[in-house]
Design a protein around this motif. Sequence first.
Motif, PDB file in Angstrom:
ATOM      1  N   SER A  96      58.657  36.379  -4.789  1.00 28.25           N
ATOM      2  CA  SER A  96      57.278  36.164  -5.232  1.00 28.25           C
ATOM      3  C   SER A  96      56.506  35.525  -4.089  1.00 28.25           C
ATOM      4  N   GLU A  97      55.423  36.152  -3.685  1.00 33.49           N
ATOM      5  CA  GLU A  97      54.654  35.623  -2.556  1.00 33.49           C
ATOM      6  C   GLU A  97      54.119  34.225  -2.848  1.00 33.49           C
ATOM      7  N   ASP A  98      53.595  33.992  -4.030  1.00 36.37           N
ATOM      8  CA  ASP A  98      53.030  32.682  -4.356  1.00 36.37           C
ATOM      9  C   ASP A  98      54.103  31.595  -4.318  1.00 36.37           C
ATOM     10  N   VAL A  99      55.276  31.890  -4.876  1.00 36.09           N
ATOM     11  CA  VAL A  99      56.363  30.906  -4.896  1.00 36.09           C
ATOM     12  C   VAL A  99      56.840  30.616  -3.471  1.00 36.09           C
ATOM     13  N   LYS A 100      56.951  31.648  -2.670  1.00 39.87           N
ATOM     14  CA  LYS A 100      57.407  31.453  -1.291  1.00 39.87           C
ATOM     15  C   LYS A 100      56.377  30.650  -0.491  1.00 39.87           C
ATOM     16  N   SER A 133      62.258  33.513   6.297  1.00 40.15           N
ATOM     17  CA  SER A 133      62.319  34.026   4.926  1.00 40.15           C
ATOM     18  C   SER A 133      63.280  35.203   4.859  1.00 40.15           C
ATOM     19  N   ASN A 134      64.106  35.196   3.819  1.00 41.69           N
ATOM     20  CA  ASN A 134      65.000  36.323   3.557  1.00 41.69           C
ATOM     21  C   ASN A 134      64.300  37.390   2.707  1.00 41.69           C
ATOM     22  N   THR A 135      62.981  37.322   2.620  1.00 40.06           N
ATOM     23  CA  THR A 135      62.255  38.313   1.833  1.00 40.06           C
ATOM     24  C   THR A 135      62.622  39.734   2.258  1.00 40.06           C
ATOM     25  N   SER A 136      62.673  40.614   1.282  1.00 38.81           N
ATOM     26  CA  SER A 136      62.998  42.014   1.567  1.00 38.81           C
ATOM     27  C   SER A 136      61.756  42.885   1.663  1.00 38.81           C
ATOM     28  N   SER A 137      60.560  42.302   1.449  1.00 39.56           N
ATOM     29  CA  SER A 137      59.376  43.166   1.423  1.00 39.56           C
ATOM     30  C   SER A 137      58.044  42.456   1.635  1.00 39.56           C
ATOM     31  N   ILE A 138      57.970  41.148   1.444  1.00 41.28           N
ATOM     32  CA  ILE A 138      56.684  40.434   1.446  1.00 41.28           C
ATOM     33  C   ILE A 138      56.252  40.123   2.877  1.00 41.28           C
ATOM     34  N   SER A 139      54.960  40.197   3.126  1.00 46.00           N
ATOM     35  CA  SER A 139      54.398  39.994   4.462  1.00 46.00           C
ATOM     36  C   SER A 139      54.748  38.620   5.034  1.00 46.00           C
ATOM     37  N   ILE A 140      55.370  38.628   6.199  1.00 47.20           N
ATOM     38  CA  ILE A 140      55.672  37.378   6.908  1.00 47.20           C
ATOM     39  C   ILE A 140      54.385  36.721   7.379  1.00 47.20           C
ATOM     40  N   THR A 141      53.416  37.513   7.791  1.00 43.95           N
ATOM     41  CA  THR A 141      52.134  36.969   8.239  1.00 43.95           C
ATOM     42  C   THR A 141      51.469  36.166   7.132  1.00 43.95           C
ATOM     43  N   ARG A 142      51.501  36.695   5.909  1.00 48.20           N
ATOM     44  CA  ARG A 142      50.871  35.972   4.796  1.00 48.20           C
ATOM     45  C   ARG A 142      51.662  34.722   4.430  1.00 48.20           C
ATOM     46  N   SER A 154      50.855  32.034   6.875  1.00 47.61           N
ATOM     47  CA  SER A 154      49.499  31.481   6.761  1.00 47.61           C
ATOM     48  C   SER A 154      49.451  30.227   5.898  1.00 47.61           C
ATOM     49  N   ALA A 155      50.514  29.997   5.113  1.00 41.50           N
ATOM     50  CA  ALA A 155      50.582  28.800   4.280  1.00 41.50           C
ATOM     51  C   ALA A 155      51.032  27.580   5.068  1.00 41.50           C
ATOM     52  N   THR A 156      51.370  27.765   6.343  1.00 31.75           N
ATOM     53  CA  THR A 156      51.897  26.679   7.175  1.00 31.75           C
ATOM     54  C   THR A 156      50.969  26.376   8.342  1.00 31.75           C
ATOM     55  N   SER A 157      51.271  25.294   9.034  1.00 34.82           N
ATOM     56  CA  SER A 157      50.547  24.958  10.264  1.00 34.82           C
ATOM     57  C   SER A 157      51.300  25.449  11.497  1.00 34.82           C
ATOM     58  N   ARG A 158      52.378  26.241  11.294  1.00 30.59           N
ATOM     59  CA  ARG A 158      53.208  26.693  12.412  1.00 30.59           C
ATOM     60  C   ARG A 158      53.526  28.189  12.341  1.00 30.59           C
ATOM     61  N   ARG A 189      58.904  40.196  12.562  1.00 28.50           N
ATOM     62  CA  ARG A 189      57.942  39.317  13.236  1.00 28.50           C
ATOM     63  C   ARG A 189      56.600  39.388  12.528  1.00 28.50           C
ATOM     64  N   GLY A 190      56.048  38.214  12.202  1.00 32.24           N
ATOM     65  CA  GLY A 190      54.686  38.159  11.707  1.00 32.24           C
ATOM     66  C   GLY A 190      53.710  38.352  12.853  1.00 32.24           C
ATOM     67  N   ALA A 191      52.430  38.349  12.532  1.00 30.82           N
ATOM     68  CA  ALA A 191      51.403  38.575  13.555  1.00 30.82           C
ATOM     69  C   ALA A 191      51.452  37.531  14.660  1.00 30.82           C
ATOM     70  N   ASP A 192      51.873  36.308  14.331  1.00 35.92           N
ATOM     71  CA  ASP A 192      51.855  35.219  15.303  1.00 35.92           C
ATOM     72  C   ASP A 192      53.241  34.709  15.685  1.00 35.92           C
ATOM     73  N   THR A 193      54.305  35.346  15.220  1.00 37.90           N
ATOM     74  CA  THR A 193      55.654  34.879  15.544  1.00 37.90           C
ATOM     75  C   THR A 193      55.871  34.890  17.052  1.00 37.90           C
ATOM     76  N   SER A 194      56.335  33.775  17.589  1.00 38.20           N
ATOM     77  CA  SER A 194      56.496  33.661  19.039  1.00 38.20           C
ATOM     78  C   SER A 194      57.765  34.352  19.518  1.00 38.20           C
ATOM     79  N   ASP A 195      57.792  34.661  20.808  1.00 36.44           N
ATOM     80  CA  ASP A 195      58.996  35.229  21.415  1.00 36.44           C
ATOM     81  C   ASP A 195      60.162  34.252  21.304  1.00 36.44           C
ATOM     82  N   GLU A 196      59.883  32.966  21.469  1.00 35.34           N
ATOM     83  CA  GLU A 196      60.941  31.960  21.400  1.00 35.34           C
ATOM     84  C   GLU A 196      61.584  31.950  20.007  1.00 35.34           C
ATOM     85  N   THR A 197      60.747  32.012  18.980  1.00 38.08           N
ATOM     86  CA  THR A 197      61.271  32.046  17.610  1.00 38.08           C
ATOM     87  C   THR A 197      62.088  33.309  17.376  1.00 38.08           C
TER      88      THR A 197
END
Length: 296
Positions: free
Chosen positions: A94-98, A117-126, A129-133, A156-164
């Motif tokens: 559930s996106e809201d719960v995550k 996140s071990n999500t199988s389908s939900i947007s990592i970018t979204r 967005s709930a975090t400061s990192r 990789r989300g839209a902002d996931t760094s190479d280091e991560t």
Amino acid sequence: MVEIKAVGVVGSGQMGSGIAQLAAVHGLKVWLLDSDPEALSRAKTFIAGNVRRMISKGHISQANGDNALSLLSYTTNLEDFQDADIVIEAIVESEDVKKNLFRQLDRIVKPSGILASNTSSISITRIASATSRPPQVIGMHFMNPPPIMKLVEIVRGADTSDETFLATKALAERFKKTVICSQDFAGFIVNRILMPMINEAFHALYTGVATKEDIDAGMKLGTNHPMGPLELADFIGLDVCLSVMKILHAGLGDTKYLPCPLLIQYIDAGRLGRKHGIGVYDYRDAAKQAQPSARL
């Protein structure tokens, strides 16, 4: 690159327990968290049994098994994740719960920590967005059951760094997994292909093309799949399959991703698959309920 020595896992179900077991067997300090103490107790028994089987079958030594169990801690308190180098979430799809969980983890986990996140389908970018990192948020999708399946899908989300990304990939490879990499599109790679196949199997059953047994036998024997699609849906959970199909439909906007009415009807009837004793097939005979994840 971040050196990962300590891992937090949220959710003590089959996925979370399996991920925690993997991390401990490979020499990492692990905290496994669940809000339900009884669920944690079951997970502890489950993991201990799996490790004992690994020892008895010669997959690991007695010393390594004992060390793995000593590295595992069980908790109901998120504050115990303060020193984790990475926290892997394996809770309800559930996106809201995550997002709510990631907000809390962002406040608790040290600034250098990775949130996966071990999500199988939900947007990592979204989710990020709930975090400061956002640069330190990534998808790390294990296949079920994690100790057995050889694949990890990294997203990789839209902002996931190479280091991560590199640190997460190195962790999966430490677990002896093959890594595939997906961009942040609905369903990623595996479920973008798998779930429509399962949904089509429900359509074949719904429209009377064949019996469930013949549909599954056709895919197992005709295409060399280890499980037929309906049997696999029961193993995954019909509710999870429906959730992913809804995400695919919403994210990609094509009517071919609309969930089959029969899939919805089964869920309305409480037939969620193996975990509830009945899905497409009936598992209420105790002899039929042996879980593949327990056979290591």
